[in-house]
Scaffold this active site. Structure first.
Site, PDB file in Angstrom:
ATOM      1  N   TYR A 138      33.374  63.937  37.751  1.00  8.03           N
ATOM      2  CA  TYR A 138      34.612  64.686  37.484  1.00  8.03           C
ATOM      3  C   TYR A 138      35.343  65.052  38.778  1.00  8.03           C
ATOM      4  O   TYR A 138      36.525  65.363  38.758  1.00  8.03           O
ATOM      5  CB  TYR A 138      34.331  65.971  36.692  1.00  8.03           C
ATOM      6  CG  TYR A 138      33.742  65.722  35.316  1.00  8.03           C
ATOM      7  CD1 TYR A 138      33.868  64.496  34.687  1.00  8.03           C
ATOM      8  CD2 TYR A 138      33.057  66.731  34.645  1.00  8.03           C
ATOM      9  CE1 TYR A 138      33.322  64.271  33.436  1.00  8.03           C
ATOM     10  CE2 TYR A 138      32.511  66.506  33.390  1.00  8.03           C
ATOM     11  CZ  TYR A 138      32.639  65.277  32.794  1.00  8.03           C
ATOM     12  OH  TYR A 138      32.093  65.055  31.559  1.00  8.03           O
ATOM     13  N   LYS A 188      19.861  58.927  35.171  1.00  2.58           N
ATOM     14  CA  LYS A 188      20.068  57.509  34.825  1.00  2.58           C
ATOM     15  C   LYS A 188      19.691  56.730  36.075  1.00  2.58           C
ATOM     16  O   LYS A 188      20.471  55.947  36.625  1.00  2.58           O
ATOM     17  CB  LYS A 188      21.538  57.315  34.411  1.00  2.58           C
ATOM     18  CG  LYS A 188      21.873  55.957  33.843  1.00  2.58           C
ATOM     19  CD  LYS A 188      21.374  55.738  32.433  1.00  2.58           C
ATOM     20  CE  LYS A 188      21.708  54.333  31.968  1.00  2.58           C
ATOM     21  NZ  LYS A 188      20.978  53.947  30.753  1.00  2.58           N
ATOM     22  N   ASP A 220      20.251  58.187  28.058  1.00  4.42           N
ATOM     23  CA  ASP A 220      20.437  57.530  26.754  1.00  4.42           C
ATOM     24  C   ASP A 220      19.287  57.865  25.815  1.00  4.42           C
ATOM     25  O   ASP A 220      19.482  58.144  24.628  1.00  4.42           O
ATOM     26  CB  ASP A 220      20.627  56.009  26.918  1.00  4.42           C
ATOM     27  CG  ASP A 220      19.704  55.395  27.976  1.00  4.42           C
ATOM     28  OD1 ASP A 220      19.065  56.164  28.724  1.00  4.42           O
ATOM     29  OD2 ASP A 220      19.626  54.165  28.052  1.00  4.42           O
ATOM     30  N   ASP A 244      27.555  67.787  29.970  1.00  7.06           N
ATOM     31  CA  ASP A 244      28.716  68.020  29.110  1.00  7.06           C
ATOM     32  C   ASP A 244      28.463  67.426  27.724  1.00  7.06           C
ATOM     33  O   ASP A 244      28.611  68.085  26.680  1.00  7.06           O
ATOM     34  CB  ASP A 244      29.928  67.324  29.785  1.00  7.06           C
ATOM     35  CG  ASP A 244      31.255  67.645  29.142  1.00  7.06           C
ATOM     36  OD1 ASP A 244      31.278  68.412  28.162  1.00  7.06           O
ATOM     37  OD2 ASP A 244      32.276  67.119  29.620  1.00  7.06           O
ATOM     38  N   ASP A 248      27.064  69.544  24.062  1.00  7.33           N
ATOM     39  CA  ASP A 248      27.827  69.535  22.808  1.00  7.33           C
ATOM     40  C   ASP A 248      26.993  68.951  21.670  1.00  7.33           C
ATOM     41  O   ASP A 248      27.027  69.447  20.549  1.00  7.33           O
ATOM     42  CB  ASP A 248      29.121  68.719  22.961  1.00  7.33           C
ATOM     43  CG  ASP A 248      30.302  69.609  23.316  1.00  7.33           C
ATOM     44  OD1 ASP A 248      30.060  70.733  23.813  1.00  7.33           O
ATOM     45  OD2 ASP A 248      31.456  69.192  23.102  1.00  7.33           O
TER      46      ASP A 248
END
Ligand code: NAD
Length: 353
Positions: A138, A188, A220, A244, A248
């Protein structure tokens, strides 16, 4: 200990009023805290022409913790971006360097039916996701879109410094220490060098916390495991983007947005505590909003900033008992079940305290 109280807009002031009744009761029982309120968001814009006025920011900076309601209203949506109510949260995070976002996903057994997953998969779930807020794709450079139409290239860069990873890992280990003593670090590393560094640093820090069991999971797989068997996790720590998405996903395991608190912490444990939901303008002013996320945010503040575990347990316990007694605001009631008002829910929590 000083708390800045920022109720905000919409249902913010209604649910904050219930949390403050709980705080008042604790103070009568000997909890030593001072508190001071200020306007924030659309309410502050209306009064002072800015969603985060200097006086509000100063109060938040000088306090040991901030209890935040919610901001935003359709009336302010047409304002220029820098004057929108939501800017207040981003401003507070930046100015106070709140780099660690803590989001619990808790399913009270009585509310297991509210989840879209089978009740036995989520009943009793008690999981904490820690998301890094200042680094990652980001913010990394280079970024942007370049080139001619037909040959354009979009670039964002995953970027983490060792210092950024270290400080979020320490939050992860310390949080696990206060809970079930298991930390799962999400990365990852199989394809991303930045995530190899993430994993290496997690492993380097682990010996400082011999009482916490560290494990690693690729993001994943973590997304899949959260749906398959979420109760396997205690604390998960992830970078900005993976955190993030996973936080959620985890919040939806619980099925009710009105039940979930959150915290954003700095390096010294100072924090901003708020429900994960917004200002819910569709139900504002009707005394029907669920105040429990706000009350549980107060509990998190006592636990994570002030280290007052027993006081925090009292708040959480009062919420649990209230649910066990069958009180339900409209958002968590099953079809045909009687519903109670915001103030009745707050009063019941107070009785159970
Ligand atoms: P929202 O979370 O406010 O509401 C989504 C839905 O959930 C609505 O139907 C609402 O009635 C319901 N809901 C939310 N909290 C509830 C509660 N405590 N009890 C019962 N029902 C509840 O999200 P939205 O509608 O997308 O956004 C409304 C405003 O809030 C916007 O201005 C948005 O920018 C802002 N917002 C603020 C924050 C924040 O302050 N941190 C976070 C998200 C959205």
């Amino acid at each position: 200990m000083k708390i800045a109280i920022l109720p905000g807009d919409g249902i913010g002031p209604e649910i904050m009023a219930e949390a403050l009744k709980v705080l008042d009761a604790l103070r009568r029982d000997g909890l030593k805290v001072e508190m001071e309120s200020a306007l924030v968001g659309g309410a502050a814009y209306d009064a002072y022409g800015h969603p985060l006025p200097a006086a509000t920011l100063k109060l938040a900076e000088e306090a040991d913790a901030v209890l935040f309601g919610a901001v935003g209203s359709p009336r302010h949506d047409a304002l220029p971006r820098e004057h929108r109510p939501e800017k207040a949260i981003l401003g507070l995070r930046k100015e106070c360097d709140f780099f660690a976002n803590l989001r619990p996903a808790t399913v009270f057994p009585e509310l297991a039916d509210a989840s879209t997953l089978r009740a036995e998969v989520v009943a009793g779930l008690d999981l904490m996701i820690i998301r890094e807020l200042t680094g990652d794709i980001y913010f990394g450079e280079p970024r942007g879109v370049s080139g001619e139409k037909g040959a354009r290239i979009g670039i964002n860069t995953m970027h983490y410094t060792e210092a950024q990873i270290r400080r979020i890992m320490h939050v992860g280990f310390r949080t696990a220490r206060q809970r079930g003593k298991r930390l799962c670090s999400i990365d990852k590393m199989n394809v991303l060098e930045a995530m190899q560094l993430w994993r290496d640093i997690a492993i380097e820090i682990a010996p400082e916390y011999p009482d916490v069991e560290l494990s690693h999971m690729l993001v994943d797989n973590a997304a899949m495991q959260l749906i398959r068997n979420p109760k396997q996790f205690d604390v998960m720590v992830a970078g900005n983007m993976f955190g993030d998405i996973l936080s959620d996903e985890a919040s939806m395991l619980t099925g009710s947005i009105g039940m979930l608190p959150s915290a954003s912490l700095d390096t010294n444990g100072k924090g901003l505590y708020e429900p994960i939901h917004g200002s819910a303008p569709d139900i504002a002013g009707k005394d029907i909003a669920n105040p429990l996320a706000q009350i549980l945010s107060l509990g998190m503040m006592l636990r994570y900033t002030f280290n007052l575990v027993e006081w925090a347990d009292r708040v959480d316990g009062a919420v649990k008992r209230t649910l066990a007694q069958g009180l339900r605001t409209a958002d968590i009631a099953k079809a045909g079940e009687p519903v109670c008002s915001t103030s009745a829910m707050g009063a019941a929590v107070l009785r159970n305290l």
